[in-house]
Design an enzyme around this catalytic site. Structure first.
Site, PDB file in Angstrom:
ATOM      1  CD  GLU A  56      -2.955  -1.111   0.002  1.00 34.88           C
ATOM      2  OE1 GLU A  56      -3.235   0.061  -0.493  1.00 34.88           O
ATOM      3  OE2 GLU A  56      -3.404  -2.331  -0.235  1.00 34.88           O
ATOM      4  CB  ALA A 177      -4.414   1.273  -8.835  1.00 40.90           C
ATOM      5  CG  ASP A 178      -4.384  -2.024  -3.883  1.00 40.01           C
ATOM      6  OD1 ASP A 178      -4.680  -1.906  -2.556  1.00 40.01           O
ATOM      7  OD2 ASP A 178      -4.897  -3.003  -4.631  1.00 40.01           O
ATOM      8  CB  ALA A 179       1.160   0.161  -5.967  1.00 39.25           C
TER       9      ALA A 179
END
Ligand code: RUB
Length: 283
Positions: A56, A177-179
Site C-alpha cells: 500500500e 489500484a493499490d499501487a
C-alpha cells in the site's frame, strides 16, 4: 480505563481490522493507518502499521510524510484533505466516460470505482449496468454488488470463472489500484488476466486511483492460506496472493486527479506530483 490503555486498544484494533481486511481498499487503509499513527507514532508501531498490508504505497507515502514533518497534526489534516479532493476529482472525471446503456465490468472493491459509478447514476443520470464476479477468497466482488445495488444500479454477479463471459458483454472495464509504478500497476489478484482479456476483446480498460499511490517498487502481499481453505494437508500447499501486477502500457488510460491520461503521461505527471508533495508538505 486509563487513557494509554484505551489508545493502545484502538491502535491494535485498527491494525487488526486492516490485517483481517475488515478495513480494505487502498484509500481506506491509508486513512486508517494515519489514524493509527496519530495514536502511536513510535518506531515499533510504525512498523506494525506499514506491515499490516505491505502493498500500500498510499499509506507508505503518508507515513513517510508524517514522520519527517514538524507539525504532524496539520500535515495529516492536509494530506487527508488533499486525498478527499483528489477522490472527488477522480469521481467527476471518471463519470464522464460513462454513457447511457453501457455495460461496465468492474473487479474487486474499489471506493474510487464505486463512487464513479454512483456519481454517473445519481448526478449524471446515466443508465448502465455493471458486471462483476465474487472475487474469491474474501468475496469483495459481492461487497461491490451490494454497494452498487443500494445506489439503484443493476448488477450481474457471477462466480469468478465466468469472468471472461461477463467481460465480453461489456463496453468498459474499470478497476482500482493499490499501487502505480513506472512499468506496472498493482491491484487485486485477477486484474492482470482481466486486462489481457479486455485488450484481446478490444474493451477499453482504465485503472482509477489517486496518483499518490505512485511508488518505485512494490512487494506483493501473500495472504494467509486459511482464507482459501481452512484445512491442513501436508500434500497441498495453498498459495494466496492478494494482488498482481499489470503492465501499465496495456491500459487505455489511468483516471486520477491529474485527469484521464495515457499510461506514459500519467507516469510522468504522477512522479513529478509525488516528488513535489513529499518534498514540500512537511511544516
Ligand atoms: C482492494 C482493491 C482495490 C484497491 C483500490 O483489495 O484491490 O481495487 O485497493 O481501492 P483489498 P480504492 O480488498 O484486498 O484491500 O479505490 O478504494 O483505493
Amino acid at each position: 480505563m486509563k487513557k494509554g490503555v484505551k489508545e493502545s486498544f484502538s491502535f491494535e484494533r485498527i491494525i487488526r481490522d486492516i490485517k483481517s481486511v475488515k478495513i480494505q481498499g487502498a484509500e481506506n487503509i491509508a486513512r486508517a493507518g494515519i489514524k493509527a499513527y496519530a495514536l502511536q507514532p513510535d518506531k515499533k508501531s510504525i512498523k506494525k502499521i506499514l506491515s499490516a498490508r505491505p502493498t500500500e504505497p498510499l499509506l507508505q507515502n503518508a507515513i513517510y510524510l508524517l514522520r519527517k514533518s514538524k507539525n504532524k497534526e496539520k500535515v495529516a489534516r492536509k494530506f487527508l484533505n488533499e486525498l478527499k479532493k483528489a477522490h472527488e476529482t477522480i469521481v467527476i472525471k471518471g463519470a464522464a466516460l460513462i454513457k447511457n446503456n453501457m455495460n461496465i465490468y468492474v473487479h474487486c472493491h474499489s471506493s474510487s470505482v464505486i463512487d464513479i459509478l454512483k456519481y454517473a447514476k445519481k448526478k449524471r443520470k446515466k443508465n448502465f449496468v455493471v458486471y462483476t464476479t465474487e472475487v474469491e477468497p474474501l468475496l469483495q466482488g459481492r461487497m461491490t454488488a451490494k454497494d452498487l445495488s443500494k445506489a439503484g444500479i443493476k448488477v450481474f454477479l457471477s462466480p469468478d470463472l465466468n469472468a471472461e463471459a461477463a467481460l465480453v458483454k461489456c463496453d468498459l472495464f474499470l478497476f482500482g489500484a493499490d499501487a502505480f509504478t513506472r512499468k506496472y500497476i498493482v491491484n487485486k489478484i485477477g486484474t492482470s488476466n482481466l486486462v489481457d482479456l479486455a485488450k484481446f476483446h478490444k474493451i477499453p480498460r482504465y485503472s482509477c486511483g489517486v496518483s499518490l499511490k505512485f511508488t518505485k517498487k512494490v512487494k506483493l502481499e501473500m495472504r494467509p492460506s486459511r482464507e482459501v481453505w481452512n484445512q491442513y494437508n501436508k500434500n497441498i500447499e495453498i498459495i494466496n496472493p492478494s494482488f498482481d501486477k499489470t503492465k501499465i502500457k496495456l491500459l487505455s488510460g489511468i483516471i486520477s486527479e491529474l485527469g484521464i491520461l495515457s499510461p506514459k503521461q500519467f507516469v510522468k505527471e504522477a512522479k513529478e506530483n509525488l516528488k513535489q508533495i513529499l518534498n514540500t508538505q512537511t511544516s
